[in-house]
Design a protein around this motif. Structure first.
Motif, PDB file in Angstrom:
ATOM      1  N   ARG A 295       0.829  -1.213   0.000  1.00 48.56           N
ATOM      2  CA  ARG A 295       0.000   0.000   0.000  1.00 48.56           C
ATOM      3  C   ARG A 295       0.861   1.260   0.000  1.00 48.56           C
ATOM      4  N   GLN A 416      -8.550  -7.616   0.913  1.00 45.04           N
ATOM      5  CA  GLN A 416      -7.371  -6.894   1.384  1.00 45.04           C
ATOM      6  C   GLN A 416      -6.418  -6.601   0.235  1.00 45.04           C
ATOM      7  N   ARG A 419      -7.736  -3.719  -1.699  1.00 41.74           N
ATOM      8  CA  ARG A 419      -7.539  -2.476  -0.954  1.00 41.74           C
ATOM      9  C   ARG A 419      -6.093  -2.014  -1.025  1.00 41.74           C
ATOM     10  N   ASP A 420      -5.166  -2.966  -0.999  1.00 46.66           N
ATOM     11  CA  ASP A 420      -3.747  -2.627  -0.983  1.00 46.66           C
ATOM     12  C   ASP A 420      -3.225  -2.173  -2.343  1.00 46.66           C
ATOM     13  N   LEU A 423      -7.155   0.198  -5.065  1.00 45.55           N
ATOM     14  CA  LEU A 423      -7.652   1.469  -4.547  1.00 45.55           C
ATOM     15  C   LEU A 423      -6.593   2.577  -4.639  1.00 45.55           C
ATOM     16  N   THR A 471      -9.668   8.821   1.302  1.00 45.33           N
ATOM     17  CA  THR A 471      -9.644   7.366   1.101  1.00 45.33           C
ATOM     18  C   THR A 471      -8.568   6.616   1.877  1.00 45.33           C
ATOM     19  N   GLN A 472      -7.466   7.288   2.242  1.00 39.84           N
ATOM     20  CA  GLN A 472      -6.328   6.579   2.831  1.00 39.84           C
ATOM     21  C   GLN A 472      -5.830   7.260   4.113  1.00 39.84           C
TER      22      GLN A 472
END
Length: 482
Positions: A295, A416, A419-420, A423, A471-472
């Motif tokens: 990420r 996951q 997401r990593d 996104l 978002t992060q």
């Protein structure tokens, strides 16, 4: 006690990452200064000749080392007999390769589609010894996590090499500037790494140690070979299908688009491999670090690379001058192709450290076939721009396949993994599109390439910061606290 050990390990890894990335930033600065100067004095054909010649050197170096030094890094202990065995093996193989390339330079250059570059291959042949000779010293520094010493040697070598190249090109010696740069940097790195590691080769050799390291290293060489086909085959394809001037254009734009990777990715990967190796007894910890570094790497790299696409027109003019403005679409597409692959920066060292070299080999083979076929079709369809667009499309499929493999090995859930990787890529892509649209709609009204570039970078930074906050935010705050 275990928690304290883990925290100490984290601090050591973070310090190593900082040193490694700091050296890449210094090298980036040097290249950002030297490459544009060289580009203004060199022709696309001259750049293409050097790129073609270095393809041969890089390709053979990959086999020459047989992955032996990777085995040294992976070892938990230092052993003089083992280190000396690898050193003398590397030295003997590199010397033989130097002689072979010098003798067979003509057929090798013809095979590349650049027979006029044969004399360059002969000039480059001693580089085998200079590049491969200090690999044991470098592996010792990596094993000790002494990346500060490696960083110092690398920065000094690259700095003096760049200064020498600028002096030579300003003196009117053309292509010899690039040759001098390679040799000055290689010689300084050769001696600097031996001094930094405090390594003096002894008269030891063990066939059992050589066999042990080769059993591990050969599998990595196979993976490196197929990765080489993916990353280096464009020069061969372009040279044979489109000619040396187009190869030179690709080489120059590829250098600029690859600078974010040179700063962040190479530094990070050199640290992650020994770091993951130290965690081989703690699979859960490895998976946690894999997720976090994937990420973080994507959040840092993707906006830089997609951002190059967004401002490629003014960037090409500002950095290389008006005569290279025609190559802006090539620069933008190459940056996008690399941005798509930015989540993979932690995948390769993770698979190497966990002993999945065979996975890397089979996946790399499939990737190489896909990428080479796509680029060949793209070059036939629309020349250099078609090749770069095809590379973007191929890399998207490669990323999805890579993600599926790594999630399976690490036993991480699909959600996951999405997401990593996807996104952060989507956030960076949205930022780049916003900047591009602002330029296209005339919202950035500054005249002159410098002001347009500065305005595009500023707008991209603001938009990306807002998107990260939306978002992060949790990951960013966590990274800042650490």
């Amino acid at each position: 006690m275990r928690q304290e050990r883990l925290m100490a390990e984290q601090r050591k890894t973070l310090t190593s990452v900082v040193w490694s990335i700091s050296s890449k930033i210094a090298i980036f600065t040097l290249k950002f200064i030297s490459v544009p100067i060289l580009a203004r004095y060199l022709s696309p054909e001259e750049l293409g000749m050097v790129a073609s010649g270095m393809i041969v050197i890089t390709f053979l170096l990959m086999f020459a080392g047989a992955g032996l030094t990777a085995g040294l890094i992976r070892d938990a202990r230092e052993d003089a007999v083992s280190d000396d065995t690898v050193f003398w093996t590397n030295l003997a193989v590199s010397a033989l390769l130097a002689v072979a390339v010098f003798v067979w330079a003509d057929p090798l250059a013809t095979l590349l589609g650049a027979p006029e570059a044969s004399w360059l291959l002969q000039v480059f042949s001693p580089l085998f010894v200079l590049y491969l000779g200090p690999d044991v010293a470098s592996s010792q520094l990596a094993r000790r996590m002494a990346f500060d010493r490696d960083a110092f040697v690398t920065v000094v070598a690259e700095a003096l090499g760049a200064m020498a190249a600028i002096a030579v090109v300003l003196g009117g010696y053309g292509i010899w500037a690039l040759i001098v740069q390679l040799y000055v940097s290689a010689v300084l790195r050769f001696f600097g790494l031996f001094v930094a590691a405090g390594y003096l080769p002894g008269l030891h050799f063990s066939s059992s140690e050589l066999k042990r390291h080769m059993s591990y290293g050969v599998r990595l060489v196979g993976a490196d070979f197929v990765n080489f086909l993916s990353f280096q085959s464009p020069i061969v394809i372009i040279t044979r299908m489109l000619g040396l001037p187009q190869a030179g254009t690709f080489n120059l734009t590829n250098r600029l688009s690859d600078l974010p990777n040179q700063i962040v990715l190479t530094g990070l990967m050199s640290v992650l491999f020994p770091s993951f190796s130290r965690m081989n007894e703690d699979n859960a910890r490895q998976a946690e670090v894999l997720s976090r570094t994937t990420r973080a790497t994507t959040l840092l790299l993707a906006p830089l690379l997609f951002g190059i696409w967004a401002v490629s027109e003014p960037a090409m003019t500002v950095v290389f001058g008006e005569k290279w403005a025609f190559a802006a679409p090539v620069l933008g597409l190459l940056a996008v192709s690399k941005g798509i692959m930015s989540p993979c920066g932690s995948f390769i060292p993770y698979l190497k450290a966990t002993g999945h070299a065979s996975v890397l080999w089979w996946f790399g083979l499939g990737r190489a076939i896909t990428v080479v076929a796509a680029m060949t079709l793209g070059a036939w369809w629309d020349g250099l721009e078609g090749l770069c667009l095809a590379l973007c499309i191929a890399n998207l499929f490669v990323l999805l396949a890579y993600l599926a493999i790594v999630l399976k090995v690490a036993r991480l859930p699909l959600a996951q993994g999405m997401r990593d990787t996807l996104l952060p890529l989507a956030v960076a892509g949205a930022m780049a599109i916003a900047v591009r649209l602002a330029q296209g709609e005339g919202l950035i009204i500054f005249h002159g390439a410098v002001l347009q570039l500065a305005a595009g970078v500023a707008l991209g930074g603001v938009v990306y910061a807002l998107l990260l906050a939306l978002t992060q935010r949790r990951l960013v705050l966590d990274l800042v606290r650490r």
